[in-house]
Write a protein that holds these residues in place. Structure first.
Motif, PDB file in Angstrom:
ATOM      1  N   ASN A 215       0.817  -1.203   0.000  1.00 15.25           N
ATOM      2  CA  ASN A 215       0.000   0.000   0.000  1.00 15.25           C
ATOM      3  C   ASN A 215       0.854   1.258   0.000  1.00 15.25           C
ATOM      4  N   LYS A 216       2.021   1.196   0.669  1.00 16.97           N
ATOM      5  CA  LYS A 216       2.899   2.361   0.645  1.00 16.97           C
ATOM      6  C   LYS A 216       3.445   2.596  -0.757  1.00 16.97           C
ATOM      7  N   LEU A 217       3.759   1.514  -1.447  1.00 18.21           N
ATOM      8  CA  LEU A 217       4.322   1.647  -2.780  1.00 18.21           C
ATOM      9  C   LEU A 217       3.313   2.188  -3.767  1.00 18.21           C
ATOM     10  N   PHE A 218       2.123   1.657  -3.717  1.00 14.70           N
ATOM     11  CA  PHE A 218       1.114   2.057  -4.685  1.00 14.70           C
ATOM     12  C   PHE A 218       0.073   2.998  -4.096  1.00 14.70           C
ATOM     13  N   HIS A 219       0.422   3.635  -2.960  1.00 13.36           N
ATOM     14  CA  HIS A 219      -0.378   4.674  -2.300  1.00 13.36           C
ATOM     15  C   HIS A 219      -1.859   4.344  -2.263  1.00 13.36           C
ATOM     16  N   LYS A 220      -2.187   3.086  -1.953  1.00  9.71           N
ATOM     17  CA  LYS A 220      -3.594   2.740  -1.756  1.00  9.71           C
ATOM     18  C   LYS A 220      -4.015   3.253  -0.395  1.00  9.71           C
ATOM     19  N   LYS A 221      -4.991   4.127  -0.341  1.00 12.34           N
ATOM     20  CA  LYS A 221      -5.373   4.773   0.900  1.00 12.34           C
ATOM     21  C   LYS A 221      -6.329   3.881   1.680  1.00 12.34           C
ATOM     22  N   ARG A 222      -5.821   3.273   2.714  1.00  9.10           N
ATOM     23  CA  ARG A 222      -6.618   2.362   3.512  1.00  9.10           C
ATOM     24  C   ARG A 222      -7.378   3.127   4.568  1.00  9.10           C
ATOM     25  N   ARG A 223      -8.634   2.832   4.709  1.00 10.45           N
ATOM     26  CA  ARG A 223      -9.442   3.499   5.721  1.00 10.45           C
ATOM     27  C   ARG A 223      -9.359   2.742   7.029  1.00 10.45           C
ATOM     28  N   GLY A 224     -10.007   3.324   8.017  1.00 12.34           N
ATOM     29  CA  GLY A 224      -9.837   2.890   9.390  1.00 12.34           C
ATOM     30  C   GLY A 224     -10.057   1.418   9.625  1.00 12.34           C
ATOM     31  N   ASN A 225     -11.211   0.883   9.269  1.00  9.03           N
ATOM     32  CA  ASN A 225     -11.527  -0.507   9.588  1.00  9.03           C
ATOM     33  C   ASN A 225     -11.881  -1.268   8.320  1.00  9.03           C
ATOM     34  N   GLU A 226     -11.114  -1.026   7.287  1.00  7.83           N
ATOM     35  CA  GLU A 226     -11.384  -1.668   6.012  1.00  7.83           C
ATOM     36  C   GLU A 226     -11.247  -3.167   6.147  1.00  7.83           C
ATOM     37  N   GLY A 227     -12.207  -3.892   5.665  1.00  5.60           N
ATOM     38  CA  GLY A 227     -12.190  -5.334   5.733  1.00  5.60           C
ATOM     39  C   GLY A 227     -13.111  -5.871   6.799  1.00  5.60           C
ATOM     40  N   ASP A 228     -13.298  -5.106   7.891  1.00  4.97           N
ATOM     41  CA  ASP A 228     -14.198  -5.555   8.944  1.00  4.97           C
ATOM     42  C   ASP A 228     -15.228  -4.494   9.263  1.00  4.97           C
ATOM     43  N   HIS A 229     -15.475  -3.603   8.284  1.00  5.28           N
ATOM     44  CA  HIS A 229     -16.449  -2.536   8.529  1.00  5.28           C
ATOM     45  C   HIS A 229     -17.864  -3.083   8.454  1.00  5.28           C
ATOM     46  N   ASN A 230     -18.653  -2.678   9.428  1.00  5.55           N
ATOM     47  CA  ASN A 230     -20.035  -3.123   9.492  1.00  5.55           C
ATOM     48  C   ASN A 230     -20.935  -1.902   9.400  1.00  5.55           C
ATOM     49  N   TYR A 231     -21.734  -1.832   8.359  1.00  2.96           N
ATOM     50  CA  TYR A 231     -22.563  -0.656   8.154  1.00  2.96           C
ATOM     51  C   TYR A 231     -23.741  -0.590   9.122  1.00  2.96           C
ATOM     52  N   GLU A 232     -23.886  -1.616   9.963  1.00  2.65           N
ATOM     53  CA  GLU A 232     -24.882  -1.544  11.009  1.00  2.65           C
ATOM     54  C   GLU A 232     -24.296  -1.005  12.311  1.00  2.65           C
ATOM     55  N   GLU A 233     -23.053  -0.509  12.224  1.00  2.00           N
ATOM     56  CA  GLU A 233     -22.429   0.053  13.409  1.00  2.00           C
ATOM     57  C   GLU A 233     -23.212   1.280  13.851  1.00  2.00           C
ATOM     58  N   HIS A 234     -22.954   1.643  15.083  1.00  2.00           N
ATOM     59  CA  HIS A 234     -23.707   2.715  15.709  1.00  2.00           C
ATOM     60  C   HIS A 234     -23.387   4.054  15.066  1.00  2.00           C
ATOM     61  N   ASN A 235     -24.400   4.797  14.680  1.00  2.00           N
ATOM     62  CA  ASN A 235     -24.219   6.154  14.167  1.00  2.00           C
ATOM     63  C   ASN A 235     -24.298   7.106  15.359  1.00  2.00           C
ATOM     64  N   LEU A 236     -23.165   7.284  16.012  1.00  2.00           N
ATOM     65  CA  LEU A 236     -23.132   8.034  17.260  1.00  2.00           C
ATOM     66  C   LEU A 236     -23.542   9.493  17.093  1.00  2.00           C
ATOM     67  N   PRO A 237     -23.068  10.227  16.064  1.00  2.00           N
ATOM     68  CA  PRO A 237     -23.509  11.619  15.922  1.00  2.00           C
ATOM     69  C   PRO A 237     -25.024  11.757  15.798  1.00  2.00           C
ATOM     70  N   LEU A 238     -25.649  10.855  15.046  1.00  2.00           N
ATOM     71  CA  LEU A 238     -27.099  10.913  14.906  1.00  2.00           C
ATOM     72  C   LEU A 238     -27.785  10.669  16.247  1.00  2.00           C
ATOM     73  N   ASP A 239     -27.252   9.746  17.019  1.00  2.00           N
ATOM     74  CA  ASP A 239     -27.849   9.456  18.327  1.00  2.00           C
ATOM     75  C   ASP A 239     -27.745  10.655  19.260  1.00  2.00           C
ATOM     76  N   ILE A 240     -26.639  11.388  19.179  1.00  2.00           N
ATOM     77  CA  ILE A 240     -26.477  12.569  20.030  1.00  2.00           C
ATOM     78  C   ILE A 240     -27.526  13.622  19.701  1.00  2.00           C
ATOM     79  N   THR A 241     -27.870  13.755  18.432  1.00  2.00           N
ATOM     80  CA  THR A 241     -28.895  14.740  18.070  1.00  2.00           C
ATOM     81  C   THR A 241     -30.248  14.387  18.677  1.00  2.00           C
ATOM     82  N   LEU A 242     -30.505  13.109  18.900  1.00  2.00           N
ATOM     83  CA  LEU A 242     -31.767  12.715  19.537  1.00  2.00           C
ATOM     84  C   LEU A 242     -31.824  13.231  20.974  1.00  2.00           C
ATOM     85  N   TYR A 243     -30.715  13.137  21.684  1.00  5.38           N
ATOM     86  CA  TYR A 243     -30.686  13.638  23.058  1.00  5.38           C
ATOM     87  C   TYR A 243     -30.791  15.162  23.099  1.00  5.38           C
ATOM     88  N   LEU A 244     -30.157  15.838  22.168  1.00  3.38           N
ATOM     89  CA  LEU A 244     -30.274  17.289  22.121  1.00  3.38           C
ATOM     90  C   LEU A 244     -31.705  17.706  21.798  1.00  3.38           C
TER      91      LEU A 244
END
Length: 445
Positions: A215-244
């Motif tokens: 990845n360093k050689l071919f500058h592939k930009k890897r994101r934080g949890n690539e490979g084990d990302h779960n789109y059902e993960e908690h959307n924390l910013p949205l949840d905070i707006t509910l409390y506000l």
């Protein structure tokens, strides 16, 4: 970037001053793409050196100009150069548009945060008295202030949660975030309480540490949890707006805020949700993969084929020429790939840690003082509302209305610095002198 360094930048944000002297850009290495593209450049230069050495020192002439029609080489070089230039221009322009849009969206989010903070800290009554009523509710003033400060913590927590969310750092157990939102638990369906959600491995900056040589050689930009990302993960910013939102609704039901302020607070909250959705659009919609692949392949083909077209005419300087051409082209390609997603840890990404730190500083400053009243800053000996600096607001408050209006009528003359009363006196004196001169000319004593 380590977790401790990230937290330190939030607590002590870097202040950018455009008027401070900086070293010339040509002498700066930090933030440059040179360390990221030097490997590709060396590979191309090595191939060029081999072709040049074979051409100059042996009978092996790997030159395209040896074909029957040498004009073909010039045409090929020009056409491919134009194509590569157009592709790189579109790539960098598109990437910068995404970078700049991310910056504008963050500024919009800051505006909504400032507005919402002002509505809560100033608009919510702290005396326990309901609006348009002389009755007091059961909460003491200190408890109301605690509620307001907790709401401000959630506002700051929203900004920091957005930062981690855009970096795909799931959960809430981050040193700069946990203390702000540890008191909330989600009641949304299929969502786990926040305190129990982070029993998993801490993923704060894992993506900044696990980048292989490929990845360093071919500058592939890897994101934080690539490979084990779960789109059902908690959307924390949205949840905070509910409390506000629930806080605003509770204050409205208790009569502590007016209807207009309630409406404006909800509008600001809607603006925060809109910014979050726009951030997701930038994050989840990268430039099409086929375009990036084709551009990378085109740049490599052009750089690797260039020495075969130049060696017969340039000879030994071909090595230097190809080195700089490859450095420029690979650098432009890497710039586009780096700023395409401006929310990460790259040197040229947005300084989200510093941005959050500035928000934290502003909110801490606001919360450190009680909401100002007009008695605090209008009716004070230091307030001189009129041109006459010898009369302060406390003294004016004891005057009659006509006397106050007479002070308001005094205006500064821009030409000679005299006020209107002085001008009127001068005009009256001139008129009297004129009448005396007329009487003398008429023979009247």
């Amino acid at each position: 970037m380590s977790k401790a360094k990230t937290t330190d930048r939030v607590n002590n944000p870097k202040e950018y001053n455009p008027y401070v002297y900086h070293r010339p850009d040509v002498l700066r290495l930090k933030g440059s793409v040179l360390p990221h593209v030097i490997t590709q450049t060396i590979i191309v230069t090595a191939v060029t050196a081999i072709v040049t050495i074979l051409y100059e020192l042996t009978d092996i002439k790997l030159s395209v100009t040896k074909i029957p029609n040498p004009a073909i080489s010039n045409i090929f070089t020009q056409i491919i150069g134009i194509v590569v230039g157009l592709l790189l221009t579109y790539r960098t322009n598109t990437a910068y548009d995404r970078y700049w849009e991310g910056r504008k969206l963050w500024s919009t989010m800051v505006v909504q945060i400032r507005n919402l903070t002002r509505y809560i800290w100033i608009g919510v009554r702290e005396d326990g008295q309901k609006k348009d009523s002389k009755e007091f509710d059961n909460l003491a003033k200190s408890e109301i202030v605690i509620e307001k400060r907790t709401a401000l913590n959630l506002i700051l927590g929203f900004a920091i949660a957005v930062k981690h969310y855009l970096r795909e750092e799931t959960g809430c157990k981050h040193a700069d975030l946990e203390y702000l939102i540890s008191n909330i638990q989600s009641k949304l369906p299929n969502f786990t309480p926040l305190a129990a959600k982070d029993d998993c491995v801490d993923r704060d900056v894992r993506h900044a540490q696990k980048v292989g040589w490929y990845n360093k050689l071919f500058h592939k930009k890897r994101r934080g949890n690539e490979g084990d990302h779960n789109y059902e993960e908690h959307n924390l910013p949205l949840d905070i707006t509910l409390y506000l939102s629930s806080y605003i609704e509770a204050q409205s039901d208790k009569g502590r805020i007016d209807v207009p302020i309630t409406n404006q607070s909800l509008i600001a909250l809607n603006g925060l949700c809109d910014c979050l959705s726009q951030f997701e659009r930038i994050l989840r919609s990268p430039i099409p993969l086929a375009y990036s692949i084709h551009l990378s392949q085109t740049v490599w083909i052009y750089c690797l084929s260039l020495p075969f077209f130049l060696v017969s005419g340039s000879h030994w300087p071909t090595i230097i020429i190809v080195f700089f051409v490859a450095l420029i082209l690979f650098g432009l390609e890497h710039i586009g790939a780096e700023i395409e997603n401006p929310f990460g840890y790259d040197a040229n990404d947005l300084d989200l840690d510093d941005f959050c730190g500035l928000i934290k500083r502003e909110l801490d400053t606001i919360a450190a003082h009680p909401p100002p009243t007009i008695q605090d800053w209008i009716y004070t000996p230091a307030n001189f509302p009129f041109e006459n600096k010898e009369i302060n607001a406390l003294e004016v408050a004891n005057l009659e209305l006509d006397e106050v209006r007479s002070l308001l009528s005094v205006r500064t003359n821009a030409e000679d610095g005299k006020n209107s009363l002085e001008i009127q006196e001068v005009e009256e004196t001139s008129e009297e002198k004129k009448n005396i001169n007329v009487d003398i000319e008429a023979g009247h004593p």
